[in-house]
Each structure stands twice: as structure tokens, then as C-alpha cells.
Design a protein around this motif. Structure first.
Motif, short mmCIF file in Angstrom:
data_model
loop_
_atom_site.label_atom_id
_atom_site.label_comp_id
_atom_site.label_asym_id
_atom_site.label_seq_id
_atom_site.Cartn_x
_atom_site.Cartn_y
_atom_site.Cartn_z
N ALA A 12 -6.19 -9.70 -16.90
CA ALA A 12 -5.73 -10.19 -18.20
C ALA A 12 -4.53 -11.12 -18.03
O ALA A 12 -4.41 -12.14 -18.73
CB ALA A 12 -5.37 -9.02 -19.11
N LEU A 15 -5.72 -14.52 -17.04
CA LEU A 15 -6.30 -15.25 -18.17
C LEU A 15 -5.21 -15.80 -19.08
O LEU A 15 -5.30 -16.93 -19.58
CB LEU A 15 -7.23 -14.34 -18.95
N MET A 16 -4.16 -15.00 -19.30
CA MET A 16 -3.07 -15.49 -20.14
C MET A 16 -2.37 -16.66 -19.47
O MET A 16 -1.90 -17.59 -20.15
CB MET A 16 -2.06 -14.37 -20.39
N VAL A 18 -3.78 -18.92 -17.72
CA VAL A 18 -4.60 -20.11 -17.97
C VAL A 18 -4.21 -20.74 -19.30
O VAL A 18 -4.05 -21.96 -19.42
CB VAL A 18 -6.10 -19.74 -17.94
N ARG A 19 -4.04 -19.89 -20.32
CA ARG A 19 -3.64 -20.44 -21.63
C ARG A 19 -2.23 -20.99 -21.59
O ARG A 19 -1.94 -22.01 -22.22
CB ARG A 19 -3.76 -19.34 -22.70
N PRO A 24 -2.31 -26.84 -25.71
CA PRO A 24 -1.82 -28.15 -26.11
C PRO A 24 -0.47 -28.14 -26.80
O PRO A 24 0.32 -29.06 -26.59
CB PRO A 24 -2.91 -28.68 -27.05
N ASP A 28 1.38 -22.07 -28.38
CA ASP A 28 0.50 -21.14 -27.69
C ASP A 28 0.96 -20.87 -26.27
O ASP A 28 0.65 -19.81 -25.72
CB ASP A 28 -0.98 -21.51 -27.73
N VAL A 31 3.24 -17.92 -27.00
CA VAL A 31 2.51 -16.69 -27.25
C VAL A 31 1.96 -16.13 -25.95
O VAL A 31 1.99 -14.92 -25.70
CB VAL A 31 1.38 -16.95 -28.26
N ALA A 32 1.47 -17.02 -25.08
CA ALA A 32 0.97 -16.56 -23.79
C ALA A 32 2.09 -15.96 -22.95
O ALA A 32 1.89 -14.94 -22.28
CB ALA A 32 0.32 -17.72 -23.04
N SER A 35 2.83 -12.48 -24.27
CA SER A 35 1.81 -11.52 -23.87
C SER A 35 1.90 -11.21 -22.38
O SER A 35 1.65 -10.08 -21.97
CB SER A 35 0.43 -12.07 -24.20
#
Lengths: 92, 118
Positions: A12, A15-16, A18-19, A24, A28, A31-32, A35
Motif C-alpha cells: 500500500a 502505491l501511495m 506512485v500517487r 497533477p 493529492d 494527501v498521499a 496516508s
């Protein structure tokens, strides 16, 4: 079971990440990062239990508070410029 | 009523919580818009963290470590949604607009009045 959970949380986190790299807007990414901070606290707690020393929870507790303060600091920086600025005048 | 049942329950909670975190991370990647990403990341992330820490309480038993875990759950339950709300509001003020289900940008989404103070 704890090892399986640790591996899932590490997936997980990847994956975070990557964001956080791709997002963009700055929001975000933020937020990533928030998290990922929560995921790091879980990695600390589970690793403490796996190695038999639950004293890592103190670091996690401190970082939970620092994570929120960090998010607010970045938001204030992006809105009002350098952090020494007192912000807009309050409309009382 | 021995330690084995506690370990099974705790282990099940930890695994379910980690699945919630993976689902939240997948949502963070796959969602089409800033606000939906924020929702997916924050909701399932906070729930997953709460479940994992609750499962770890079952591993710890009645010691000081369980009290620290309870405080950690409370801290994340309070600070997680607050930080997400702040980011969402800052995104609205900065001019990011949500995208509707049909792909069109919703132009008339405004942040609430700034005069509201407790």
C-alpha cells in the motif's frame, strides 16, 4: 499473520508513493504524504510487535501528531507564502 | 479462554485492516479526481489503521502497551479526518473544482463562507 499484514501495508505504501510522484496538483501529493505517514506508523507498530519490543509505539504516537502539523504547515505555505507571514488580516 | 483465541482474533483484525489500507491505496491511484482520491485515501486509510491497531491490542493483553495503542487510535481518529478536511477546503479555495460523473467540471462549487467561526 503479522508478517502478511506488514507486506500488505508495504505494498500500500508503494502505491501511495506512485500517487505522490504522479499527482497533477499539490493537494493529492499532500494527501498521499499524509496516508504514507499513517502507513509508516503501522509499519512501526507491527515491526515493534514482530521484534518483541513494543516501545516503537512512542515514536508512532509522536509522528501521528507531527504528520498533521506538517500537513497544515504545507497548506499554509502554499497559500500565504513563507511561514513567517502572519496571514491575511482577520475579519472579526 | 486462553491466549490462542486472542491471537486468532487479533491476527484476523490485523489482516482485515491491512486489506483496507491496500484498498485505500488502490483507490488513491485509480480515482479520477482530487476530491474522490482524497475521500478514498482518508476514509479507508483511517479505518484500516484503526483495525490494525485494534488487532494489536489483542496481541498486547492488559499491559501499558495496550493503553498506548488506545491513545494512538484516538490520535489518528482525530487528526486524520481533520487534515483531510483542511486539504479539501484548501483545494476548493485554491480553485480546484470537482469533476462530475460524466467528466464535466462542476464550476459552481464554492467553499463555504469564511466568516464562520466557533
Amino acid at each position: 499473520m503479522l508478517s502478511a499484514a506488514m507486506i500488505a501495508v508495504l505494498v500500500a505504501l508503494a502505491l501511495m508513493l506512485v500517487r505522490a510522484l504522479r499527482g497533477p496538483t499539490v493537494f493529492d501529493r499532500l494527501v498521499a504524504a499524509n496516508s504514507m505517514g499513517n502507513g509508516a506508523i503501522i509499519v512501526l507498530a507491527v515491526y515493534g510487535f514482530l521484534s518483541g519490543r513494543p516501545a516503537f509505539l512512542d515514536i508512532g504516537l509522536t509522528y501521528a501528531l507531527l504528520n498533521m502539523i506538517g500537513v497544515f504547515a504545507v497548506l499554509k505555505f502554499f497559500r500565504y507564502g513563507p511561514l513567517g507571514h502572519p496571514g491575511e488580516e482577520e475579519t472579526t | 479462554m486462553s491466549a490462542a483465541i486472542f491471537q486468532w482474533v487479533g491476527g484476523a483484525l490485523v489482516v482485515i485492516g491491512s486489506l483496507f489500507m491496500v484498498v485505500g491505496a488502490i483507490g488513491l491511484i485509480r480515482m479520477p479526481d482530487v476530491f474522490t482520491r482524497m475521500h478514498a485515501a482518508s476514509v479507508s486509510d483511517s479505518l484500516g489503521v484503526g483495525l490494525i491497531l485494534l488487532g494489536l491490542i489483542f496481541f498486547a493483553g492488559f499491559t501499558l502497551v495496550a493503553v498506548k495503542l488506545i491513545f494512538l487510535i484516538l490520535a489518528i481518529a482525530v487528526t486524520g479526518p481533520t487534515a483531510t478536511h483542511a486539504v479539501a477546503r484548501a483545494a476548493l479555495v485554491a480553485g480546484v473544482r470537482p469533476v462530475g460523473a460524466d467528466g464535466a467540471v462542476i464550476e459552481d462549487a464554492e467553499p463555504e463562507d469564511e466568516e464562520v467561526r466557533p
